[in-house]
Design an enzyme around this catalytic site. Structure first.
Site, PDB file in Angstrom:
ATOM      1  N   ASP A 410      -4.621   6.486  -7.790  1.00  0.00           N
ATOM      2  CA  ASP A 410      -5.361   5.596  -8.671  1.00  0.00           C
ATOM      3  C   ASP A 410      -5.744   6.214 -10.000  1.00  0.00           C
ATOM      4  OD1 ASP A 410      -5.130   3.347  -7.138  1.00  0.00           O
ATOM      5  OD2 ASP A 410      -6.972   3.710  -6.003  1.00  0.00           O
ATOM      6  N   TYR A 498      -8.285  -3.262  -4.409  1.00  0.00           N
ATOM      7  CA  TYR A 498      -9.355  -2.567  -3.700  1.00  0.00           C
ATOM      8  C   TYR A 498     -10.557  -2.272  -4.577  1.00  0.00           C
ATOM      9  CZ  TYR A 498      -7.750  -1.919   1.012  1.00  0.00           C
ATOM     10  OH  TYR A 498      -7.409  -2.152   2.306  1.00  0.00           O
TER      11      TYR A 498
HETATM   12 CU   LIG Z   1      -7.216  -0.628   3.324  1.00  0.00          CU
END
Ligand SMILES: [Cu+2]
Ligand SMILES: *[C@@H]1O[C@H](CO)[C@@H](O)[C@H](O)[C@H]1NC(C)=O
Ligand SMILES: *[C@@H]1O[C@H](CO)[C@@H](O)[C@H](O)[C@H]1NC(C)=O
Ligand SMILES: *[C@@H]1O[C@H](CO)[C@@H](O)[C@H](O)[C@H]1NC(C)=O
Ligand SMILES: *[C@@H]1O[C@H](CO)[C@@H](O)[C@H](O)[C@H]1NC(C)=O
Ligand SMILES: *[C@@H]1O[C@H](CO)[C@@H](O)[C@H](O)[C@H]1NC(C)=O
Ligand SMILES: *[C@@H]1O[C@H](CO)[C@@H](O)[C@H](O)[C@H]1NC(C)=O
Ligand SMILES: *[C@@H]1O[C@H](CO)[C@@H](O)[C@H](O)[C@H]1NC(C)=O
Ligand SMILES: *[C@@H]1O[C@H](CO)[C@@H](O)[C@H](O)[C@H]1NC(C)=O
Length: 803
Positions: A410, A498
């Site tokens: 990320d 996320y």
């Molecule tokens: Cu997950």
């Protein structure tokens, strides 16, 4: 990955939204307060006016004013992120006074050189400590600037240090980086999202528009409310593509709330060769095609067999939307419990510096790496110089190539700017203090505010920190206990689907915890039978593929000074003869531990082993208590996980830090971070190769030590991960615990404890002495009923003690 963060165009809209939100929250606060104050359950407007006394109101609003912080100091503290005026100075230097030939964010960036990011570059630790501890000069502030050089024959990336701030006069390469970084290693850029998305959208609509209409009941262009869209991408690393080229998978979704739960089984792989795009592979319904033309050929000849899907009906019943479902539980029409500070805040936050009872620390948000805290002290003892997130990764598995090759690092999406928008009353309590951060990215003319990037609040956990109840005179009657309150510094990063909460938590007894929780949407994949070996079917059209979440943290402990040792206490069984037994030769076995001083970096690289329990201790050799115990801090971890890829395959080398649950290395200015924003593409020749921190096998006895911690969780999505993954059961943490550091529980000094004992020692009938250190305030108005308990005690000692 998907286009994250706020672009300047949407910033105004966001600001307005936020202001509206703030107003709502402030109103809600007032209302809540009134309800709390008012004994009656009614909350008519009349009550609001009559009970909101002017005194409370002004206090309330005084607090409100400090609650949202986005101000910057003129003379920034040493750990403070770049201020707006420093950024102006850097830009002036970069654009006007140097020969870097940089174009500005709004200029045409094709084959030009431009700034990708800039952020604070800390002076070296020696200089910082000399300033903090020894009245040394304040070291000059520095910035690290990442430049994409597109105007040279072989485009490259340069990382430079620009100094001194706020009015720089020179620049030099960043010491721990190659002077030239390969261009195709670059993190996800605006080009990957804007230009490339436009390209694939045009291509697919032009060449395969009729096909998408037939197969998916929707188109990419001129589609009104029923659009297909390329919004999500995954990097295709050279270790999987076989080519050292910029290759990225583009996924196709129905553009509804929420698109990532509404994929269609179609993706394509795009190569970006010096700005020239080409579609290399097309995937549809279990088959690979070499081009859109190849797919259309089959389609036009009616040779494709597929079940067509239809555009989802986007209403509040759609499974992938976040609207409240029917059948609210009994009592959910009443509000959640709330907390407030009955005597005012017990912490202060100023210029990203926190003071909280015995604790103090500084914090910042690194653009590349995310939240970092510095100079963490308890009672004036520095415990850690730095604790910070380094990398977040998610490695997926699947049958379709877009899912199969989705291995995200990320930092390639810029973790810092992904942290924003903590919502009072949900992400943090209403009365938390919210702090903004500022970042420069390739599109920012000036620093972009990431609003409410941090929140700080004190929280009563509702558990005791300690308690003991000795009821009877046989054991000498007394009770003592203390509530467990904690100061929490929180940030939440949203990186595509996320969301990651990261908390730093400080307890009254010198214990601190760093905790991370993944939440947000799973990355759904189109259903097919072949996915069943990697996923459960979760809804009519989708599966949820298995993936591994990993987080890497740096912990630069300085326990009793910079020079530290790392020792494990290795726990095992111990057998000796048992002369107390009447049997001959009898033995007795129990547990014990042995000291194991770790002398080199290799010896300190730790693989968790259930069969060999250990304590991990850090201390300064010359700091001992009067019994000769080392005054240590202990590292405890809840969240070790097994990374299951064999060494060296796929993108495993990009998370080589996950080979060790913890590693302890000598502090080096050239080993500042364990990962980099290039990790998505640089697998074959990593810019930061974490194993090289260890392989030089330096000695680590009486050195400045840095501990690196990998935590993670295997995630097999299940139906209750729809629509959004809940935080329960997902938390991972590591803690620092004082270990023979203080002569006793340091929280014994707190005046928040409660002690009960008979007025006359061991004579309960003499009445009960309640020691609350002046805390028995009348908070009856707040409907806190436990005063009744103490009232009852006055008349009936037997509630707590018996003879
Ligand atoms: Cu997950
Ligand atoms: C941007 O610059 C490139 C290279 O100099 C040039 O080919 C292109 O036409 C320019 N685009 C625009 C929109 O000016
Ligand atoms: C940009 O540079 C690349 C090589 O680095 C070259 O192939 C390409 O033609 C250039 N594009 C423009 C628009 O000048
Ligand atoms: C830290 O920086 C100073 C100059 O600012 C330099 O003299 C010193 O050698 C550096 N120390 C380390 C450990 O890099
Ligand atoms: C798409 O379908 C329309 C109507 O059937 C037809 O006129 C058009 O030529 C088709 N386009 C392509 C690219 O096949
Ligand atoms: C279409 O759906 C039917 C029924 O669910 C299934 O048996 C068949 O395998 C599907 N065909 C394709 C090409 O996916
Ligand atoms: C006790 O331990 C001794 C030394 O290890 C061993 O020789 C002996 O057999 C043990 N006794 C029994 C009863 O197992
Ligand atoms: C990383 O460094 C280690 C130790 O120096 C070396 O053995 C390994 O080959 C390097 N990895 C890569 C992918 O270059
Ligand atoms: C590291 O150094 C220690 C002490 O010199 C030695 O025993 C150990 O084998 C070395 N480990 C590696 C992997 O080189």
């Amino acid at each position: 990955m998907a286009k994250g963060g706020l672009k300047s165009s949407s910033l105004n809209r966001y600001l307005i939204l936020l202001i509206v939100l703030l107003v709502i929250v402030i109103l809600a606060l007032i209302t809540a307060l009134v309800v709390v104050i008012n004994k009656s359950e009614e909350t008519s407007s009349q009550n609001m006016q009559s009970t909101a006394s002017p005194q409370l109101n002004s206090q309330q609003f005084a607090r409100e004013k400090q609650i949202f912080q986005n101000n910057e100091p003129n003379d920034p503290p040493i750990f403070f992120d770049l201020t707006k005026s420093e950024v102006k100075g850097i830009q002036k230097y970069l654009y006007e006074e140097s020969d870097l030939r940089l174009v500005r964010p709004t200029d045409n960036k094709t084959n030009a050189s431009y700034v990708f990011t800039m952020e604070l570059y800390l002076p070296n630790k020696t200089d910082v400590l000399n300033f903090l501890d020894d009245n040394g000069a304040k070291p000059a502030r520095l910035a690290k600037v990442i430049i994409f050089r597109g105007d040279v024959e072989n485009p490259e990336i340069n990382e430079i240090i620009v100094e001194p701030l706020p009015n720089p006069t020179s620049h030099r390469p960043v010491p721990d980086r190659p002077e030239s970084i390969r261009y195709f290693y670059r993190p996800m850029t605006d080009q990957d999202y804007d230009l490339a998305v436009k390209y694939v959208t045009d291509e697919v609509d032009m060449k395969a528009g009729n096909f998408t209409q037939t197969a998916f009941g929707a188109r990419l262009k001129d589609c009104g409310d029923t659009c297909l869209a390329f919004r999500y991408v995954s990097s295709f690393s050279p270790t999987s593509s076989g080519e050292e080229k910029r290759k990225i998978w583009y996924w196709l979704h129905y553009f509804v709330e929420y698109y990532l739960l509404n994929p269609v089984d179609f993706s394509l792989m795009l190569t970006n060769d010096g700005g020239k795009f080409s579609i290399d592979t097309v995937w549809f319904s279990g088959q690979k095609y070499d081009s859109l033309e190849g797919l259309m050929d089959q389609f036009n000849q009616d040779k494709l067999s597929f079940n067509s899907s239809t555009f989802p009906t986007e209403d509040s019943h759609l499974f992938s939307t976040l609207h409240r479902r029917d059948k609210a539980p009994h009592h959910s029409e009443r509000r959640d419990p709330v907390q407030f500070y009955p005597d005012g805040q017990r912490y202060t936050v100023k210029d990203r510096h926190i003071e909280y009872m015995d604790w103090s620390l500084d914090f910042r948000l690194s653009t590349g790496h995310g939240p970092q805290i510095y100079d963490v002290k308890f009672r004036g003892n520095r415990i850690a110089y730095e604790i910070g997130l380094q990398e977040i990764s998610v490695y997926y598995s699947g049958n379709s190539p877009q899912q199969k090759f989705s291995d995200y690092l990320d930092s390639g999406e810029l973790i810092g700017p992904s942290a924003q928008g903590l919502i009072p009353g949900v992400d943090c309590p209403e009365l938390a203090t919210f702090v903004s951060a500022f970042h420069i990215t390739e599109s920012s003319l000036e620093p972009e505010e990431t609003i409410n990037a941090f929140c700080v609040f004190e929280w009563n956990t509702g558990e005791p920190l300690r308690r003991h109840y000795s009821k009877t005179t046989f054991e000498s009657a007394f009770y003592e206990g203390m509530q467990k309150t904690v100061l929490i510094l929180r940030t939440a990063m949203t990186i595509a689907n996320y969301d990651y909460l990261v908390d730093f938590r400080f307890f009254p007894n010198g214990f601190m915890e760093t905790k991370t929780i993944p939440t947000g949407f799973i990355l759904a994949n189109a259903f097919s039978e072949e996915e069943r070996q990697f996923a459960f079917q979760l809804h009519d059209q989708i599966v949820g593929n298995y993936h591994l979440h990993l987080f890497h943290f740096k912990v630069d402990l300085d326990v009793g000074g910079r020079s530290n040792r790392y020792e494990t206490l290795d726990i095992s069984s111990y057998t000796e003869s048992n002369p107390y037994s009447t049997e001959n030769n009898a033995n007795y076995t129990q547990g014990h531990w042995t000291h194991h001083l770790r002398e080199t970096e290799s010896e300190a690289a730790y693989h968790f082993n259930f069969d060999r329990p250990k304590y991990h201790l850090f201390y300064s050799q010359n700091k001992k208590d009067k019994y000769g115990n080392h005054k240590a801090y202990r590292l405890l971890v809840h969240g070790f996980t097994k990374q299951i890829l064999p060494l060296g395959v796929n993108k495993e080398p990009s998370v080589s830090w996950a080979r060790y649950q913890t590693a302890v290395t000598r502090h080096k200015e050239t080993e500042r971070h364990s990962s980099s924003m290039y990790a998505m593409f640089d697998t074959l020749d990593p810019i930061v190769n974490f194993t090289s921190f260890i392989s030089d096998n330096e000695t680590i006895v009486d050195e400045d030590l840095v501990t690196w911690i990998s935590i993670g969780t295997h995630h097999i999505p299940h139906t209750e991960d729809l629509p959004v993954v809940t935080t329960t059961g997902m938390g991972l943490s590591f803690s620092l615990q004082p270990f023979n550091f203080f002569p006793e529980d340091p929280a014994m000094t707190s005046s928040n404890a409660v002690r009960l004992a008979p007025n006359t020692k061991n004579v309960p009938s003499s009445g009960v002495k309640v020691s609350r250190h002046g805390k028995l305030v009348n908070i009856d108005k707040c409907r806190i009923t436990n005063n009744d308990f103490y009232e009852m005690l006055k008349n009936d000692y037997s509630i707590v003690f018996t003879e």
